[in-house]
Motif scaffolding. Structure first.
Motif, short mmCIF file in Angstrom:
data_model
loop_
_atom_site.label_atom_id
_atom_site.label_comp_id
_atom_site.label_asym_id
_atom_site.label_seq_id
_atom_site.Cartn_x
_atom_site.Cartn_y
_atom_site.Cartn_z
N ALA A 1 -4.41 5.98 11.91
CA ALA A 1 -3.58 4.89 11.62
C ALA A 1 -3.95 4.00 10.48
N GLY A 2 -5.31 3.79 10.63
CA GLY A 2 -5.87 2.83 9.47
C GLY A 2 -5.77 3.30 8.13
N ILE A 3 -6.06 4.92 8.07
CA ILE A 3 -6.03 5.56 6.41
C ILE A 3 -4.38 5.43 6.11
N ARG A 4 -3.59 5.83 7.05
CA ARG A 4 -2.28 5.87 6.71
C ARG A 4 -1.94 4.53 6.14
N ARG A 5 -2.23 3.28 6.68
CA ARG A 5 -1.83 1.96 6.23
C ARG A 5 -2.45 1.81 4.79
N HIS A 6 -3.62 2.21 4.71
CA HIS A 6 -4.12 2.02 3.34
C HIS A 6 -3.57 3.09 2.23
N LEU A 7 -3.36 4.18 2.72
CA LEU A 7 -2.46 5.13 1.95
C LEU A 7 -0.98 4.63 1.40
N GLY A 8 -0.36 3.87 2.38
CA GLY A 8 0.90 3.45 2.14
C GLY A 8 0.87 2.31 1.04
N VAL A 9 -0.34 1.24 1.28
CA VAL A 9 -0.12 0.14 0.22
C VAL A 9 -0.50 0.81 -1.29
#
Length: 237
Positions: free
Chosen positions: A45-53
């Motif tokens: 979930a954390g990596i997806r958040r950074h990728l989204g940004v």
């Protein structure tokens, strides 16, 4: 019970993590979210958040342009860095290079910075020197060959005759060390000396991107050439 981190601390930490994500995508891409999560020891979930940004800011993109939902049997999205992401990385590398040269100047003195600049530019001189010499004694021909070589390196270079036919201008529309050279003009000076050695004439820098010009412009006489290896400081006129 652990204290909640201040918002400022969280923002700095997130920015640092995203910078690391961007660097890994640049060096290892196309790369998947799972691979990034494993390398950075982050939750999915954390990596997806950074990728989204990063994707929303157009610094990364899905390889092949496939941005639809990932369904059963559908390959995982793999990310690559965009031109905007590359620009962001270049800016960070420029900051690091500037800090390193400041440290070198403070600990070893200005001569060490000049030595580094000469060492750095020697690779460019070795790469293009043979082709320039092969152009013969015609300085104008040498300038054109050098401009073509620099253009292939990404300097957006061109050779332009000066009215009257006694000189040419070597113009460079891009400089990979522009931000660093603003504080350390020794980099520009070493490049000008290398041009002089390759072309066999005394050259004069009229403008540099680092100095605020819209292009780096080097004035090169093409008649009555002097002996090769003429030293030149390369200071903007």
């Amino acid at each position: 019970m652990s204290a909640t981190l201040p918002v400022e601390h969280t923002d700095v930490s997130d920015a640092g993590t995203r910078a690391r994500v961007l660097q890994i995508v640049a060096s290892a891409g196309p790369v998947s979210a799972a691979e990034l999560a494993a390398q950075l020891d982050l939750a999915p979930a954390g990596i997806r958040r950074h990728l989204g940004v990063l994707e929303d800011s157009d610094q990364i993109a899905v390889h092949g342009g496939s941005s639809g939902p990932k369904g059963r049997g559908r390959p995982a999205r793999r990310y690559i860095v965009t031109a905007r992401g590359q620009a962001a990385l270049s800016h960070r590398y420029s900051e690091l290079a500037t800090q390193a040269l400041r440290f070198l100047a403070d600990t070893a003195g200005p001569d060490a910075v000049r030595g580094f600049a000469e060492m750095r530019i020697s690779e460019l001189e070795q790469r293009h020197g043979a082709a320039v010499r092969a152009a013969g004694d015609d300085v104008a021909a040498r300038v054109r060959v050098l401009a073509d070589g620099l253009a292939a390196d990404g300097y957006a270079a061109s050779a332009r005759p000066v009215p009257g036919g006694t000189a040419m201008q070597l113009c460079q529309g891009h400089c990979p060390v522009q931000d660093v050279a603003h504080e350390f003009p020794q980099l520009c000076e070493a490049e000008a000396r290398a041009f002089s050695r390759m072309l066999g004439v005394h050259v004069q820098r009229l403008a540099t991107l680092a100095g605020g010009g819209h292009v780096c412009t080097t004035h090169i006489p093409v008649s009555n050439p002097t002996t090769p290896h003429v030293p030149v400081e390369g200071h903007p006129a």
